[in-house]
Motif scaffolding. Structure first.
Motif, mmCIF file in Angstrom:
data_model
loop_
_atom_site.group_PDB
_atom_site.id
_atom_site.type_symbol
_atom_site.label_atom_id
_atom_site.label_comp_id
_atom_site.label_asym_id
_atom_site.label_seq_id
_atom_site.Cartn_x
_atom_site.Cartn_y
_atom_site.Cartn_z
ATOM 1 N N LEU B 146 12.387 -5.535 2.719
ATOM 2 C CA LEU B 146 11.621 -4.467 2.783
ATOM 3 C C LEU B 146 11.007 -4.001 1.455
ATOM 4 O O LEU B 146 9.831 -3.500 0.986
ATOM 5 C CB LEU B 146 12.465 -3.303 3.483
ATOM 6 C CG LEU B 146 11.571 -1.978 3.870
ATOM 7 C CD1 LEU B 146 10.692 -2.562 5.082
ATOM 8 C CD2 LEU B 146 12.790 -0.876 4.354
ATOM 9 N N LEU B 147 12.213 -3.920 0.538
ATOM 10 C CA LEU B 147 11.742 -3.568 -0.913
ATOM 11 C C LEU B 147 10.869 -4.344 -1.470
ATOM 12 O O LEU B 147 9.899 -3.934 -2.326
ATOM 13 C CB LEU B 147 13.277 -3.424 -1.588
ATOM 14 C CG LEU B 147 14.057 -2.331 -0.890
ATOM 15 C CD1 LEU B 147 15.187 -2.409 -1.946
ATOM 16 C CD2 LEU B 147 13.489 -0.711 -1.265
ATOM 17 N N LEU B 148 10.937 -5.853 -1.328
ATOM 18 C CA LEU B 148 10.120 -6.939 -2.005
ATOM 19 C C LEU B 148 8.781 -6.604 -1.506
ATOM 20 O O LEU B 148 7.713 -6.938 -2.344
ATOM 21 C CB LEU B 148 10.517 -7.971 -2.042
ATOM 22 C CG LEU B 148 12.020 -8.278 -2.733
ATOM 23 C CD1 LEU B 148 12.443 -9.750 -2.257
ATOM 24 C CD2 LEU B 148 11.609 -8.442 -4.102
ATOM 25 N N ARG B 149 8.775 -6.258 -0.379
ATOM 26 C CA ARG B 149 7.253 -6.295 0.173
ATOM 27 C C ARG B 149 6.482 -4.944 0.227
ATOM 28 O O ARG B 149 5.556 -5.212 -0.459
ATOM 29 C CB ARG B 149 7.296 -6.540 1.929
ATOM 30 C CG ARG B 149 5.967 -6.402 2.550
ATOM 31 C CD ARG B 149 5.190 -7.512 2.483
ATOM 32 N NE ARG B 149 3.775 -7.386 2.773
ATOM 33 C CZ ARG B 149 2.864 -7.163 1.872
ATOM 34 N NH1 ARG B 149 2.958 -6.909 0.657
ATOM 35 N NH2 ARG B 149 1.673 -7.087 2.430
ATOM 36 N N TYR B 150 7.286 -3.682 0.288
ATOM 37 C CA TYR B 150 6.518 -2.598 0.324
ATOM 38 C C TYR B 150 6.548 -1.761 -1.171
ATOM 39 O O TYR B 150 6.016 -0.824 -1.544
ATOM 40 C CB TYR B 150 6.927 -1.619 1.345
ATOM 41 C CG TYR B 150 6.333 -2.341 2.588
ATOM 42 C CD1 TYR B 150 5.039 -2.221 2.816
ATOM 43 C CD2 TYR B 150 7.014 -2.587 3.685
ATOM 44 C CE1 TYR B 150 4.179 -2.775 3.956
ATOM 45 C CE2 TYR B 150 6.658 -3.234 4.609
ATOM 46 C CZ TYR B 150 5.260 -3.295 4.830
ATOM 47 O OH TYR B 150 4.574 -3.962 6.121
ATOM 48 N N VAL B 151 7.701 -2.310 -1.917
ATOM 49 C CA VAL B 151 7.764 -1.544 -3.265
ATOM 50 C C VAL B 151 7.479 -2.367 -4.566
ATOM 51 O O VAL B 151 6.942 -2.105 -5.364
ATOM 52 C CB VAL B 151 9.328 -1.131 -3.363
ATOM 53 C CG1 VAL B 151 9.534 -0.370 -4.722
ATOM 54 C CG2 VAL B 151 9.824 -0.070 -2.295
ATOM 55 N N GLU B 152 7.891 -3.625 -4.267
ATOM 56 C CA GLU B 152 7.516 -4.731 -5.283
ATOM 57 C C GLU B 152 6.272 -5.280 -4.857
ATOM 58 O O GLU B 152 5.620 -6.417 -5.790
ATOM 59 C CB GLU B 152 8.812 -5.682 -5.609
ATOM 60 C CG GLU B 152 9.957 -5.303 -5.758
ATOM 61 C CD GLU B 152 10.015 -3.948 -7.227
ATOM 62 O OE1 GLU B 152 9.279 -4.250 -7.980
ATOM 63 O OE2 GLU B 152 10.671 -3.059 -7.066
ATOM 64 N N ASP B 153 5.486 -5.113 -3.841
ATOM 65 C CA ASP B 153 4.262 -5.853 -3.466
ATOM 66 C C ASP B 153 4.330 -7.338 -3.666
ATOM 67 O O ASP B 153 3.293 -8.032 -3.794
ATOM 68 C CB ASP B 153 3.129 -5.226 -4.396
ATOM 69 C CG ASP B 153 2.752 -3.972 -4.156
ATOM 70 O OD1 ASP B 153 3.059 -3.524 -2.725
ATOM 71 O OD2 ASP B 153 2.394 -3.181 -4.967
ATOM 72 N N LEU B 154 5.323 -8.102 -3.223
ATOM 73 C CA LEU B 154 5.230 -9.423 -3.197
ATOM 74 C C LEU B 154 4.760 -9.812 -1.794
ATOM 75 O O LEU B 154 4.762 -9.116 -0.761
ATOM 76 C CB LEU B 154 6.797 -10.088 -3.300
ATOM 77 C CG LEU B 154 7.278 -9.759 -4.490
ATOM 78 C CD1 LEU B 154 8.644 -10.647 -4.739
ATOM 79 C CD2 LEU B 154 6.459 -10.174 -5.534
ATOM 80 N N ASP B 155 3.933 -10.868 -1.672
ATOM 81 C CA ASP B 155 3.345 -11.451 -0.529
ATOM 82 C C ASP B 155 4.390 -12.225 0.685
ATOM 83 O O ASP B 155 5.521 -12.361 0.109
ATOM 84 C CB ASP B 155 2.132 -12.312 -0.573
ATOM 85 C CG ASP B 155 2.291 -13.655 -1.388
ATOM 86 O OD1 ASP B 155 3.750 -14.009 -1.171
ATOM 87 O OD2 ASP B 155 1.733 -13.921 -2.249
ATOM 88 N N HIS B 156 4.224 -12.006 1.787
ATOM 89 C CA HIS B 156 5.119 -12.596 2.735
ATOM 90 C C HIS B 156 5.572 -13.878 2.474
ATOM 91 O O HIS B 156 6.882 -14.342 2.386
ATOM 92 C CB HIS B 156 4.493 -12.684 4.165
ATOM 93 C CG HIS B 156 4.344 -11.285 4.534
ATOM 94 N ND1 HIS B 156 3.254 -10.693 5.111
ATOM 95 C CD2 HIS B 156 5.405 -10.423 5.250
ATOM 96 C CE1 HIS B 156 3.276 -9.429 5.467
ATOM 97 N NE2 HIS B 156 4.513 -9.202 5.642
#
Lengths: 140, 188
Positions: B146-156
């Motif tokens: 969750l944090l990597l996707r929506y806070v750090e903006d990393l792709d799936h």
């Protein structure tokens, strides 16, 4: 759903302070910067060389004479040194150095306790002095 | 991605070049990478640990590990950024193993200064407190995703590589984490 995502995305705004980043980078570079490593290595090398030089100096010139520290004396040595002292002579010295008055006091007390005589029987100062002189001769 | 080089204002370097230079021992290049990625690594670590002091130490450890191992880094599909986040993630895991602490996201705002700072970016303290409490109740993998996707903006795809899962499994993981949060925040 969008509200939740919006709230989570706001966490993006958490950022470290610039001062922290600057300090942290310096701290990191103190470890990784090759210049620092060379300086540390050079310092270590210089220290090692100094120690080697000092060791060589003492090897060729001998170590400076220093008094034997008390801590290096073992118990046996201390006992031997103690036994060498003539205790009797030391006691005599002390006695000799005693004042006359203290010797007289002891002599008078001795007379009283042994029963040979008693201070009450001494009638004149001359007789007292004679008795004291006699006792002092015996004692000393 | 192109990075602005603070040491030479006329020079613009891309991450690949900087990584290549850092791999050859160029600490200045690594410094540029540090300036670019340290804020994100700091944020990610802070959200996973309990205090600012611990976070600062862990960020330091993360970049030291990165420097010590950068010669082994190879771009096999995963970006340098993802590689760094993986190191940070493992560093945090080691931190919890060593400390054997139960402190989680729910207690990371012990420092009043940090709390105040974070609250500036949220609509209300109550909302944020509830959110952090519910995120802390997710599994560590769900939190990371969750944090990597929506806070750090990393792709799936990148997140999937980091978590050693397929891309679809990662998407499902994130979707379920959001659903759980929604359920907790709005149980109607």
């Amino acid at each position: 759903m969008n509200d939740i995502l919006g709230t989570i995305k706001r966490l993006k705004h958490i950022e470290p302070e610039r001062a922290y980043l600057k300090h942290s980078k310096k701290r990191l570079f103190a470890y990784i910067n090759p210049t620092t490593r060379i300086n540390i290595s050079a310092l270590t090398l210089a220290s090692s060389l100094s120690l080697c030089s000092l060791s060589l100096f003492f090897i060729f010139h001998g170590t400076p004479s220093t008094p034997t520290p008390l801590a290096s004396l073992d118990t046996i040595t201390l006992t031997e040194e103690f036994n060498k002292i003539d205790l009797q002579s030391k006691i005599t010295e002390v006695k000799t150095r005693d004042s006359k008055n203290r010797a007289i006091d002891r002599a008078i007390q001795n007379l009283a306790y042994t029963g040979k005589s008693s201070p009450q029987n001494i009638t004149s100062p001359e007789e007292t002095n004679d008795k004291i002189d006699q006792l002092l001769d015996e004692l000393l | 991605m192109h990075l602005f080089n603070r040491f030479n204002t006329k020079k613009v370097l891309d991450v690949t070049t900087l990584v290549k230079e850092a791999k050859s021992g160029d600490s200045k290049a690594f410094g540029v990478l540090y300036e670019q990625y340290a804020p994100g690594i700091y944020r990610f670590t802070l959200l996973k640990t309990s205090s600012r002091e611990d976070t600062e130490d862990l960020v330091h450890q993360t970049f030291l590990k990165a420097w010590d191992n950068i010669q082994y880094y190879e771009d096999r599909g995963a970006s340098f950024q993802a590689w760094l986040y993986s190191i940070a993630r493992n560093t945090v895991i080691d931190y919890y193993r060593t400390k054997k602490t139960t402190a989680t996201l729910a207690s990371y705002t012990r420092n009043p200064f940090e709390e105040q700072k974070i609250f500036e970016y949220t609509e209300s303290n109550v909302e944020f407190k509830m959110l952090k409490q519910h995120i802390a109740e997710l599994t560590h993998t769900e939190q990371d995703a969750l944090l990597l996707r929506y806070v750090e903006d990393l792709d799936h795809r990148t997140i999937a590589q980091m978590l050693l899962k397929s891309e679809n499994a990662t998407k499902v993981l994130i979707h379920r984490a959001i659903a759980k949060l929604k359920q907790k925040l709005d149980p109607r």
